[in-house]
Design an enzyme around this catalytic site. Structure first.
Site, PDB file in Angstrom:
ATOM      1  N   THR B  25      13.150  99.864  38.816  1.00 32.70           N
ATOM      2  CA  THR B  25      13.585  98.486  39.009  1.00 32.70           C
ATOM      3  C   THR B  25      14.877  98.502  39.818  1.00 32.70           C
ATOM      4  OG1 THR B  25      13.731  96.316  37.949  1.00 32.70           O
ATOM      5  CG2 THR B  25      14.896  98.098  36.848  1.00 32.70           C
ATOM      6  N   CYS B  31      21.687  91.963  34.647  1.00 36.58           N
ATOM      7  CA  CYS B  31      20.440  92.266  33.955  1.00 36.58           C
ATOM      8  C   CYS B  31      20.497  93.675  33.364  1.00 36.58           C
ATOM      9  CB  CYS B  31      19.249  92.190  34.912  1.00 36.58           C
ATOM     10  SG  CYS B  31      18.996  90.563  35.639  1.00 36.58           S
ATOM     11  N   HIS B  48      12.917  94.798  32.692  1.00 32.65           N
ATOM     12  CA  HIS B  48      14.078  94.277  33.437  1.00 32.65           C
ATOM     13  C   HIS B  48      14.463  92.961  32.763  1.00 32.65           C
ATOM     14  CE1 HIS B  48      16.019  93.554  37.627  1.00 32.65           C
ATOM     15  NE2 HIS B  48      16.517  92.677  36.783  1.00 32.65           N
TER      16      HIS B  48
END
Lengths: 205, 164
Positions: B25, B31, B48
């Site tokens: 990711t 995040c 994620h």
């Protein structure tokens, strides 16, 4: 996610005009600052999946220079001024008069100059928008980051995050002469701000 | 899945991989990139995570991969359906940065640390040990999990690549 129940096309046009007015003033300010003409492309208004927003500036991992401001007031939102690295170097060279940012190592002075440019441009964008709508809008102190586009832009998507997986983005590209894009102005109004913008502009909801 | 396959996990998304495939990711800011790994099956999972709690969700169709409190059980379930055993799972995570510093930061501005806290809480709920983490700071990260080795690598602009 459908953000607008009716007159969706018309509302998108209105938002495009919002971008036009705001970014037009910012382009003039940038042009004065650099003492050379700065053009802008017609703003695009689109409801984009989160992933696609970073694609606008080269992808999630592309390193960009971004100045972020939170817009406070009647119609809150997030604003980014994103400059590509090469134009940033040229802007700094023009302003400071020496070869700037060798190997992407920015000095305090250079970072501070870029941050101030972002402040001036965002200020002119918001002032014209506030005049146009009669709404009170004020920018927070700008914050600058040189980092991956995805990491930076996700910060502006949190307000949309609770509503769905798309965000409405008003994107204006700056061009210097016929050259490649210098940078982008992103305005991402909070979801609640659209009704206020439309009401202020006399658009039926 | 064969070795060398790269499986991309988007924002507010999750997936699992085995057979040496990589999970990846990109551009984690505030995040959190969470991975679960079953060393016995050489099975990995990645989420994620964008926001701490689904309590704040106002969306019609909840995207369970987006919130820490819903993504962890979902990822766990996906792994169990592939034969993973909760007691064998090891968690690693990265991200949760505070990309921009503001005076008198509001809750929104502190979203990175809050994502990290909420993810840890969710892991504790299922008694999954967090073996290592690279969280906080003010910079973006791209992370990869190798499903063959369980090695979790983190790349950032300022600090290069590190493995945990």
């Amino acid at each position: 996610m459908s953000l607008f129940k009716n007159d969706s096309d018309f509302k998108m046009d209105v938002l495009r005009e919002v971008g036009n007015i705001g970014a037009g003033n910012a382009a003039t300010a940038l042009s004065t600052l650099l003492n050379k003409p700065v053009d802008m492309a017609v703003p695009t208004v689109s409801l984009l999946p989160f992933e696609a927003i970073a694609e606008r500036v080269g992808g999630s991992e592309a390193v960009v220079i971004a100045i972020f401001l939170r817009v406070d007031g009647d119609a809150p939102g997030n604003m980014f001024f994103i400059i590509n690295r090469e134009p940033a170097r040229r802007i700094l060279q023009g302003l400071l008069g020496f070869d700037a940012a060798e190997n992407d190592n920015y000095s305090e002075l250079e970072l501070s100059a870029l941050s101030e440019i972002g402040n001036i441009l965002a200020g002119s964008y918001l002032t014209s928008l506030a005049d146009f709508t009669g709404l009170h809008m004020s920018p927070t102190v700008p914050s600058l980051a040189v980092d991956m586009a995805g990491a930076i832009l996700s910060y502006g998507l949190l307000q949309f995050g609770t509503m769905g997986d798309d965000a409405l983005l008003i994107d204006t590209t700056f061009l210097e002469g016929q050259q490649e894009a210098e940078g982008h102005f992103f305005l991402i109004p909070d979801p609640e701000s659209f009704d206020k913008l439309f009401r202020a502009l006399g658009v039926p909801l | 899945m064969t070795e060398g396959t790269l499986i991309k996990v988007g924002m507010a998304d999750l997936n699992i991989a085995d057979g040496g495939a990589m999970l990846r990711t990109t551009g984690l800011g505030s995040c959190v990139g969470l991975t679960l790994y079953d060393p016995h099956l050489k099975l990995g999972g990645m989420a994620h995570i964008m926001l701490p709690s689904s309590d704040i969700a106002r969306e019609g169709q909840l995207n369970i991969a987006k919130y820490a409190d819903t993504a962890v059980p979902e990822l766990l379930q996906r792994m169990i359906s592939k034969g993973a055993v909760t007691g064998r799972l090891l968690a690693k995570m990265a991200g949760g940065a505070q990309m921009f510093a503001f005076m008198g930061g509001t809750d929104t501005m502190r979203i990175g640390p809050r994502n990290v806290e909420a993810t840890k809480l969710a892991l504790e709920r299922f008694e999954i040990p967090l073996v290592s983490e690279d969280t906080g700071g003010n910079y973006g990260r791209t992370v990869e999990l190798n499903s063959l080795t369980g090695v979790f690598s983190i790349r950032s602009v300022q600090h290069g690549v590190k493995e945990i």
